[in-house]
Scaffold this active site. Structure first.
Site, mmCIF file in Angstrom:
data_model
loop_
_atom_site.group_PDB
_atom_site.id
_atom_site.type_symbol
_atom_site.label_atom_id
_atom_site.label_comp_id
_atom_site.label_asym_id
_atom_site.label_seq_id
_atom_site.Cartn_x
_atom_site.Cartn_y
_atom_site.Cartn_z
ATOM 1 N N LYS A 159 -11.157 0.458 6.889
ATOM 2 C CA LYS A 159 -11.491 1.879 6.793
ATOM 3 C C LYS A 159 -11.210 2.366 5.375
ATOM 4 O O LYS A 159 -10.063 2.546 4.982
ATOM 5 C CB LYS A 159 -10.716 2.739 7.787
ATOM 6 C CG LYS A 159 -11.456 4.064 7.966
ATOM 7 C CD LYS A 159 -10.623 5.231 8.366
ATOM 8 C CE LYS A 159 -9.839 5.896 7.301
ATOM 9 N NZ LYS A 159 -10.592 6.584 6.245
ATOM 10 N N GLU A 185 2.249 0.126 2.271
ATOM 11 C CA GLU A 185 2.492 0.339 0.833
ATOM 12 C C GLU A 185 2.298 1.824 0.601
ATOM 13 O O GLU A 185 1.185 2.343 0.717
ATOM 14 C CB GLU A 185 1.533 -0.517 0.001
ATOM 15 C CG GLU A 185 1.976 -0.654 -1.441
ATOM 16 C CD GLU A 185 1.263 0.300 -2.361
ATOM 17 O OE1 GLU A 185 1.828 1.395 -2.589
ATOM 18 O OE2 GLU A 185 0.164 -0.032 -2.832
ATOM 19 N N CYS A 187 0.052 4.840 -7.372
ATOM 20 C CA CYS A 187 1.334 4.981 -6.670
ATOM 21 C C CYS A 187 2.511 4.475 -7.501
ATOM 22 O O CYS A 187 3.631 4.911 -7.290
ATOM 23 C CB CYS A 187 1.274 4.302 -5.312
ATOM 24 S SG CYS A 187 0.433 2.742 -5.356
ATOM 25 N N GLU A 235 5.860 12.865 -4.893
ATOM 26 C CA GLU A 235 4.812 12.141 -5.612
ATOM 27 C C GLU A 235 3.671 13.132 -5.850
ATOM 28 O O GLU A 235 3.016 13.578 -4.909
ATOM 29 C CB GLU A 235 4.325 10.971 -4.749
ATOM 30 C CG GLU A 235 3.271 10.167 -5.442
ATOM 31 C CD GLU A 235 2.790 8.995 -4.607
ATOM 32 O OE1 GLU A 235 2.471 9.194 -3.425
ATOM 33 O OE2 GLU A 235 2.733 7.881 -5.153
HETATM 34 P P1 ADP Z 1 -3.771 10.786 0.512
HETATM 35 O O1 ADP Z 1 -2.863 11.869 1.024
HETATM 36 O O2 ADP Z 1 -3.415 10.321 -0.832
HETATM 37 O O3 ADP Z 1 -5.231 11.081 0.710
HETATM 38 P P2 ADP Z 1 -3.526 9.324 2.924
HETATM 39 O O4 ADP Z 1 -2.302 8.596 3.296
HETATM 40 O O5 ADP Z 1 -3.824 10.622 3.606
HETATM 41 O O6 ADP Z 1 -3.462 9.510 1.380
HETATM 42 O O7 ADP Z 1 -4.814 8.403 3.081
HETATM 43 C C1 ADP Z 1 -4.819 7.001 2.912
HETATM 44 C C2 ADP Z 1 -5.728 6.391 3.947
HETATM 45 O O8 ADP Z 1 -5.159 6.665 5.227
HETATM 46 C C3 ADP Z 1 -7.143 6.975 3.993
HETATM 47 O O9 ADP Z 1 -8.063 5.945 4.293
HETATM 48 C C4 ADP Z 1 -7.053 7.972 5.129
HETATM 49 O O10 ADP Z 1 -8.302 8.250 5.740
HETATM 50 C C5 ADP Z 1 -6.143 7.240 6.081
HETATM 51 N N1 ADP Z 1 -5.466 8.088 7.086
HETATM 52 C C6 ADP Z 1 -5.142 9.396 6.998
HETATM 53 N N2 ADP Z 1 -4.556 9.817 8.146
HETATM 54 C C7 ADP Z 1 -4.499 8.756 8.976
HETATM 55 C C8 ADP Z 1 -3.987 8.536 10.295
HETATM 56 N N3 ADP Z 1 -3.421 9.503 10.995
HETATM 57 N N4 ADP Z 1 -4.092 7.294 10.821
HETATM 58 C C9 ADP Z 1 -4.644 6.290 10.119
HETATM 59 N N5 ADP Z 1 -5.148 6.436 8.883
HETATM 60 C C10 ADP Z 1 -5.074 7.638 8.302
#
Ligand code: ADP
Length: 501
Positions: free
Chosen positions: A192, A268, A302, A399
């Site tokens: 994804k 990570e 990061c 961050e």
């Molecule tokens: P950022 O805040 O930097 O956008 P995220 O941690 O929100 O980083 O996003 C990193 C990845 O995790 C993206 O592919 C996002 O779609 C996915 N993501 C966000 N929320 C969820 C969730 N609840 N479960 C699984 N994946 C998620």
């Protein structure tokens, strides 16, 4: 003030046509079951590049079904490592043949410098595939010397169906950092990509098929985290999640794993890495490193060296030179080869960074340079430096994921170690000194997964990478990454007939 580019080449570059916008499931590009789509936006101007299929739970179910079938009955886990390696080499060749187009997709989608994509992200990712292709036929178990009348050995078997959840700051690098070792060991997977940067992942799905990777081995489900991402993490037939993203979402991923099938998880997560510069450093070199450590990839990295500690003897000179350098940094269109810093990935990130800057000012830090949006359209932010920062300020704790440096002065080695460790994160740290004793002592005292001495961002395929503390667990890159996708089986047999008699 950051600088504008005088170059005109950005306008001359012909943007590629967007060829792939649908989910890739079982070797086919398909619409989402709901028919829903979402917009992927060009951060240079806020305009829509394309509408992308928005996958949700039912689409994830289909992708997992395909990956499960490919794992349980398909060729990929059963062919020799050598054969898998050959196909992965072909995949790498195809990436190189489409280098310009792929580099452009990540620039359009993520605001990343086209030049760097062309020389680093895309060819480097082809090399990552080759590195793990070379490992595919060298995965061995052990022969065990049992204390009883038994003989035993271990098999290192692929863990099964993997869900890779990847972030938007390095869409290609992250894709291959995760997909390559999982392919090498014989896993099948659902990837994804982040909703901000889905374009290149779909292109890689197409190239994987051309290379001969069997249907169902790599599935790409585009969509949002709370829908598609969450469905992958809680799926009963996914055996492992490899996640890179924020610490908050990392927590949700673990919760989903815990309340579903107890799938293995590696995370990570975020960082707030210290870069510690001692009095004996060459100041010009240290200024260059600190600048690179926070402003590279517009601070959307990061392992950014976002907390810079400078010893008091060189502090004033360092501050002056750092400000001069930040002011000269060329901000603008990432397709322009003169530009050093493109736009932040999206409006949300842009606004978040500006809010942190306002917070820093209110908390009493001194804004040395930058601090404002740059230009009149798109999500550009001036390279920003704060001085007089304290560890309890939000800009030193959180961050920010943007071009914002926090500068702090220290006196002694002990103080540097203590303050360097004053963070919930532990991803990376940098040390600048000519004194080997200081370098050795500090590198062993900082709790972080990677320490760079007199360098920064010195990544290599062979160098394991991952976090301590709330920066997560599990290692990407290096041969260690194979362990994330393997499990060990012990096989025991008597040495003699009926040894228990
Ligand atoms: P950022 O805040 O930097 O956008 P995220 O941690 O929100 O980083 O996003 C990193 C990845 O995790 C993206 O592919 C996002 O779609 C996915 N993501 C966000 N929320 C969820 C969730 N609840 N479960 C699984 N994946 C998620």
């Amino acid at each position: 003030m950051a600088t504008h580019s005088n170059g005109t080449s950005a306008n001359e570059f012909k943007l590629p046509e967007i060829k792939f916008t649908k989910l890739f499931i079982n070797g086919e590009f398909v619409d989402s079951i709901s028919g829903k789509t979402f917009e992927t936006i060009d951060p240079r101007n806020g305009e829509v590049i394309a509408r992308i299929a928005a996958g949700d739970k039912e689409d994830v179910d289909l992708a997992v079904k395909a990956a499960r079938e490919a794992f349980d009955h398909g060729k990929w886990p059963r062919m020799s490592g050598f054969e898998r390696g050959k196909i992965m080499h072909k995949f790498a060749d195809l990436i190189e043949q489409h280098l310009e187009e792929l580099a452009a997709l990540d620039s359009m989608d993520g605001g990343k410098l086209f030049f760097f994509n062309k020389v680093l992200d895309i060819p480097g990712s082809a090399e990552t595939l080759r590195y793990y292709a070379g490992a595919a036929d060298k995965i061995h178990g052990e022969t065990l010397k049992m204390s009883s009348a038994y003989h035993a050995y271990t098999l290192r078997e692929p863990i099964g169906v993997v869900g890779h959840i990847i972030p938007w700051n390095f869409p290609t690098v992250m894709f291959f950092m995760k997909v390559s070792p999982a392919l090498a060991v014989g896993c099948t997977m659902i990837v994804k990509p982040a909703e901000q940067t889905p374009l290149s992942a779909l292109y890689y799905a197409h190239l994987a098929k051309l290379a001969g990777i069997p249907d169902g081995v790599i599935n790409v489900v585009t969509g949002f985290g709370s829908t598609a991402g969450a469905a992958i993490c809680s799926h009963m037939d996914v055996d492992k999640i490899s996640f890179t993203g924020s610490t908050e979402v990392g927590r949700l991923v673990m919760q989903a794993a815990a309340t579903s099938n107890l799938k293995a998880v590696s995370l990570e997560l975020g960082g707030k890495s210290p870069l510690i510069i001692f009095d004996d450093a060459d100041v010009d070199m240290a200024v260059e490193l600190a600048h690179l450590a926070i402003f590279f990839n517009k601070g959307e990295i990061c392992v950014a060296g976002s907390r810079v500690y400078v010893q008091e003897g060189i502090y004033d000179e360092f501050v002056r030179k750092s400000a001069e350098k930040a002011k000269r940094r060329v901000v603008g269109d990432p397709f322009d080869p003169h530009v050093e810093q493109g736009p932040q990935v999206d409006k949300k990130q842009f606004e978040k960074i500006l809010a942190y800057i306002e917070h820093g000012k209110k908390e009493g830090a001194t804004l040395l340079t930058g601090g404002k949006p740059f230009g009149d359209k798109g999500y550009y932010i001036e390279p920003t430096i704060f001085t007089d920062v304290k560890e309890d300020m939000l800009i030193a704790k959180d961050e920010i994921f943007g071009p914002v440096m926090s500068l702090m002065k220290f006196k002694t080695v002990d103080e540097a170690i203590e303050r360097g460790n004053k963070t919930r994160y532990g991803l990376a740290a940098g040390i600048v000194t000519k004194d080997l004793n200081v370098a050795n002592r500090v590198s062993r005292s900082i709790r972080a997964g990677v320490i760079w001495i007199n360098c920064y961002f010195a990544f290599d395929r062979d160098c394991p990478y991952g976090g301590y503390k709330m920066s997560g667990f599990g290692r990407d890159m290096g041969l260690h990454a194979l362990d994330k996708y393997l499990q060990t089986k012990s096989v025991v047999t008597p040495l003699y007939d009926s040894p228990w008699l």
